[in-house]
Design an enzyme around this catalytic site. Structure first.
Site, PDB file in Angstrom:
ATOM      1  N   HIS A 244     -34.485  24.531  13.695  1.00  0.00           N
ATOM      2  CA  HIS A 244     -34.003  26.075  13.768  1.00  0.00           C
ATOM      3  C   HIS A 244     -32.444  26.174  14.221  1.00  0.00           C
ATOM      4  O   HIS A 244     -32.064  27.473  14.227  1.00  0.00           O
ATOM      5  CB  HIS A 244     -34.935  26.625  14.610  1.00  0.00           C
TER       6      HIS A 244
ATOM      7  N   LYS B  48     -28.484  26.411  14.032  1.00  0.00           N
ATOM      8  CA  LYS B  48     -27.211  26.675  13.064  1.00  0.00           C
ATOM      9  C   LYS B  48     -25.900  26.219  13.916  1.00  0.00           C
ATOM     10  O   LYS B  48     -25.615  26.676  14.872  1.00  0.00           O
ATOM     11  CB  LYS B  48     -27.164  28.000  13.213  1.00  0.00           C
TER      12      LYS B  48
ATOM     13  N   ASP C 276     -13.581  19.174  11.814  1.00  0.00           N
ATOM     14  CA  ASP C 276     -12.474  18.471  12.420  1.00  0.00           C
ATOM     15  C   ASP C 276     -12.649  17.944  13.540  1.00  0.00           C
ATOM     16  O   ASP C 276     -11.577  17.795  14.287  1.00  0.00           O
ATOM     17  CB  ASP C 276     -11.170  18.980  12.292  1.00  0.00           C
TER      18      ASP C 276
ATOM     19  N   HIS D 255     -31.454  40.332  15.608  1.00  0.00           N
ATOM     20  CA  HIS D 255     -31.926  38.747  15.622  1.00  0.00           C
ATOM     21  C   HIS D 255     -31.199  38.024  16.490  1.00  0.00           C
ATOM     22  O   HIS D 255     -31.390  36.755  16.489  1.00  0.00           O
ATOM     23  CB  HIS D 255     -31.721  38.562  14.061  1.00  0.00           C
TER      24      HIS D 255
ATOM     25  N   LYS E 231     -30.071  36.158  19.812  1.00  0.00           N
ATOM     26  CA  LYS E 231     -30.799  35.356  20.732  1.00  0.00           C
ATOM     27  C   LYS E 231     -29.716  35.133  22.025  1.00  0.00           C
ATOM     28  O   LYS E 231     -29.200  33.883  22.195  1.00  0.00           O
ATOM     29  CB  LYS E 231     -31.264  34.174  20.291  1.00  0.00           C
TER      30      LYS E 231
ATOM     31  N   ASP F 176     -25.759  38.145  35.642  1.00  0.00           N
ATOM     32  CA  ASP F 176     -24.761  38.613  36.756  1.00  0.00           C
ATOM     33  C   ASP F 176     -23.355  38.806  36.234  1.00  0.00           C
ATOM     34  O   ASP F 176     -22.501  38.639  36.955  1.00  0.00           O
ATOM     35  CB  ASP F 176     -24.941  37.317  37.741  1.00  0.00           C
TER      36      ASP F 176
END
Length: 488
Positions: free
Chosen positions: A227, A229, A234, A406, A408, A413
């Site tokens: 899952h 991404k 470089d 979507h 996450k 604090d």
């Protein structure tokens, strides 16, 4: 004809015998695996209420097949490969941990935890840019890809060959023609259409690997997905977050759904940690490997980079313990003022749920944002079923109504931020390959918190009155979905 009728009559009379044997065998198999009690009960319920289908689902998707042991061996191999290098870096790691303590003496605990468990090396020589939604990410990313000089590494769950996907692939092909090394890992379940074009893109110079190909003979393995991404350019620039490569992540889009998401662009030493993770995955699935030399881990001048601590929480099916979940719980437990959580799927484990409830009870202001309408009716119902006890304890729960959220993210604090691929559910914590960046910086946290506030203006509050107003049959449906939560 008479023989056929006899056979049908026999089946009608005695079908319960083979069905009982199959169900009993499945029950025994589930019990002797000694899995988590909640997951065991969930599978037993599926088999009881779906006598034939449930057994098929379990044997294809629920059983601990050899692949899980393979992941554990792979994780052991990763740790063996890293151990020597980790020992060499011990003075550097100690120095970086000391720097996080100057920012905060409690929220840096997650950095220490991830270093002590040899999950991720802390780094401080970084610049981090917050990217909200696909239109922000892709505008910057396309420019970075065009300027690549030595290599581009991509690892994605969803990579669609649509307009934005084609733009990126065209750049990759052009770069490959000009001698830039291109390596691409895609998940077969999330990017099935592109996976079928593997040979074509290989012929154009792209080194292309498919993570855990889904075949009928390996359907059980389809439960384990990559899952993550990740992009590394470089060895200097890195991208992580929730935004896949697809037109639906760009607003406006042809799907007529506003897509709220979050990614980050990193320039600095933290990119080396991403590079190492990509290399380890590539080593595990590719026939043609490469050496992780200085070209992939370039030295950076820190004259113009601020001391901004970044590390990564990582997880995989072979991980024991589940490092991302434990890092998040540790951070939540050390919070003193506020916690802002954003996730499309809220199906917390018992330990995560307990950590949040304790934080609320000790006076921390805890806010959660989930979609008002999910892309899965089952997951949405299960998520809503968890909320009432949190609201009664004092949590602010926002239902995002402008579109589908979507992102996450977690902000604690006004200092520590999590941005990555990890949903707040059992699948992300215990089953998928996931990755979340931890950023310890008040300015970055302020940006993330301000985005959270903007999103609350597009949201409705979840209240006990709202939940009590739901029809009894929806709440019954939600209760059933909740029981199945460990399998979602």
């Amino acid at each position: 004809m008479e023989n056929l009728l006899t056979i049908l009559e026999f089946i009608k009379t005695w079908y319960w015998i083979p069905l009982t044997l199959v169900n009993t065998t499945a029950f025994i198999t589930i019990l002797i695996e000694n899995g988590k009690p909640e997951k065991t009960i969930a599978w037993l319920m599926v088999i009881v209420f779906l006598p034939i289908i449930g057994v098929v689902l379990y044997y294809f998707f629920g059983q601990k097949f050899k692949k899980e042991n393979y992941f554990k061996k792979l994780d052991h191999r990763y740790k063996t490969l890293l151990d020597t290098r980790w020992n060499d870096l011990a003075p550097f790691i100690s120095k970086e941990i000391e720097l996080t303590q100057t920012y905060d003496d409690h929220l840096n605990d997650a950095f220490e935890y991830l270093a002590n468990t040899k999950v991720s090396i802390p780094t401080s020589n970084n610049i981090v840019e917050l990217l909200s939604n696909g239109e922000e990410k892709f505008a910057v990313l396309l420019n970075d890809l065009k300027n690549a000089k030595h290599h581009i590494h991509l690892e994605y769950y969803i990579f669609d060959e649509d307009e934005i996907g084609s733009q990126i692939l065209n750049i990759l092909v052009e770069k490959a023609k000009n001698g830039v090394e291109i390596r691409l890992i895609i998940d077969d379940f999330g990017s099935g259409a592109l996976a079928k074009r593997k040979k074509y893109y290989e012929s154009l110079g792209i080194q292309f690997e498919i993570f855990l190909p889904v075949r009928f003979s390996s359907l059980a393995n389809s439960n384990y997905r990559n899952h993550r991404k990740i992009i590394i350019i470089d060895g200097l620039i890195g991208y992580v977050g929730g935004i896949n490569i697809s037109d639906k992540y760009i607003n406006p889009n042809k799907y007529n759904v506003f897509w709220r998401d979050t990614s980050i662009r990193i320039f600095g030493d933290a990119t080396k940690v991403l590079q190492a993770q990509f290399w380890l995955h590539w080593q595990s699935i590719a026939l043609k490997t490469y050496s992780l030399n200085a070209h992939y881990l370039p030295k950076l001048s820190n004259n113009f980079l601020k001391k901004l601590p970044v590390t990564f929480a990582l997880s995989s099916p072979g991980d024991t313990p589940p490092y991302i979940m434990e890092a998040m719980i540790l951070s939540i437990s050390t919070a003193q003022k506020s916690i802002q959580l954003c996730t499309p799927y809220f199906i917390p484990t018992e330990s995560f749920k307990t950590a949040l409830l304790i934080a609320i009870s000790k006076g921390v202001e805890v806010s959660l944002m989930i979609p008002a309408k999910s892309d899965s009716a089952v997951v949405q119902a299960a998520s809503l079923s968890f909320l009432k006890p949190f609201v009664e304890r004092g949590m602010n729960v926002f239902l995002y109504k402008k579109g589908f959220i979507h992102a996450k993210t977690i902000c604690i604090d006004g200092l520590l931020s999590y941005v990555g691929t990890t949903n707040l559910d059992s699948r992300s914590f215990l089953i998928n390959f996931e990755l979340s960046a931890l950023v310890l910086d008040p300015l970055f946290a302020k940006q993330l918190s301000e985005q959270f506030y903007k999103d609350t203006l597009e949201s409705n509050l979840f209240t006990t009155e709202f939940w009590n107003s739901k029809k009894w049959y929806y709440k019954a449906f939600a209760s059933i979905c909740r029981l199945l939560a460990p399998l979602l």
